[in-house]
Design an enzyme around this catalytic site. Sequence first.
Site: not given
Length: 422
Positions: A147, A202
Site C-alpha cells: 500500500s 494494483c
Amino acid sequence: MDALARLLSSEHGKTVADARGDIQRGLDVVEFACGVPHLVKGQYSHGAGPGIDVFSLRAPLGVVAGITPFNFPAMIPLWMLAPALATGNAFILKPSERAPSVPVRLAELLAEAGLPDGVLQVLHGDRVAVEALIDHPHVKAISFVGSSDIAQAVYARGTALGKRVQAMGGAKNHGIVLPDADLDQAVSDILGAAFGSAGERCMALPVVVPVGERTAERLREKLVSGIAGLRVGLPGDEDADYGPVVTAQHRARIESYIQMGIEEGAELVVDGRGFTLQGHENGFFIGPSLFDRVTPAMRSYQDEIFGPVLQMVRAETLGEAVALATAHQYGNGVAIFTRDGGAAREFVDTVEVGMVGINVPIPVPVSYHSFGGWKRSAFGDHNQYGMDSIRFFTRTKVVTQRWPTAGVAADRGAAFLIPTSG
C-alpha cells in the site's frame, strides 16, 4: 507449474488459471535475468589519455531485501529475487503473512536447483520483521510492493539510513472509453480487468470513464449485462471468473466502501454484497458491484478499494477524462479504448501516469521493459524488473588505469593539477 498454481490458489483464493498467470509473469523476469552477462556489461574507453584506459563495471550491493504483498505471492518475489541473485547479491525475502507458502516453495526449488545455502533466505513476520530488515546495517537495499502509506514509510525510513529503496504503492487505474471504441471488446476487457482476481491487483481497472452521455449509457447497459454473466466460485473451479477475497476483514473493508459510495451519492447499479456460495456460506466471497455517477470529490473514488467494485465517472471530453487520471493521487496505470490514432497519441503525451495501455486494459510491461507508476504509486528512482532492476541491485565502479612499459623508466613529475586527457 500446476503444483505451484494449486498451492497458490488454495492459500490465496484466486483461481488456478489466474495463479498460473501469476507464476508465468514471474518466470518471464527469471528468463530476462538469465541474460545477466549482457545486462551487467560495463563500458570501455581505450586511450582516454596518454597510455590511459578507462572502464566501468557493475558490482553487487551485498545483502538486499524484498518485501512482497499477498496478491501476487509468486510473481512479485520472482520480480525481485531473480535480478538480485543474478547480479551477485544475497537476497532476503519477507513475504506477506497472508500468503507465505508459495514463496517458501520457490526458495526450496531454488535450493534443489543448486543455489548455495544462505544466498536466498525467507523471513516471516509482520511490521517488526520489516523494520528489522530496513534498520539492519548489512542490508544495503530494500525493494517493496504494498500500500502507498506503507511504501512511503518504508522509503522514508530506508533512505534516512542511506539505503537504496524502491517502494511501489497503491493504484486507482482509469479506463477511458471514447465514442469510437469497439464497445463490445472494451466491455469484455474492462470486465476482466476490473473483476479478475476479485479486483485484488494494483493494475486492476476499477474506474471507467466514458466520454459523452451516449457512450456512457451504451457502456452502462453492456456492463450490467456482462456483470450478470460473471461467475464467482471456488478457487479450484475452472469455470469461475474469480474466487474469494483474501480475508474476512478485507471483505468487510470492501463492503464498507460500497456503503460509503451510496452515502456519498453515487448510484449503485449492481450490488455485490451478500453474495454466498452454496455449501461455503462462510467463505470470503463478494459479488461484482457497479457504481455510476461517481464524482472526483467522493472518497470512495479517491481511495484504492482493492476489490470487485467498478466505478463509472462520466466525462464530456477527452481532455476532461485525461485530467481525471492526471489529477488522481495515484499514477500507476491507465488505459484508453479508441480507434482514433490521433486521440491515442494525444492521450499518451498528456496523461501523467506511469504505465499506459491503448486498447490494452492491464498494461503491465513485458519483462525486458520495467514496471512502475508515478505519484503516490511509486517512491524511488528505479522501477521493478527490466534494466531498472539491474541498475537498482548493482552499483557502478569506474577504473582508470595506466600500465608502465617494461624496462622503460617513467618520465613524469608530481602532478598538482586536476587530471585531464591532455
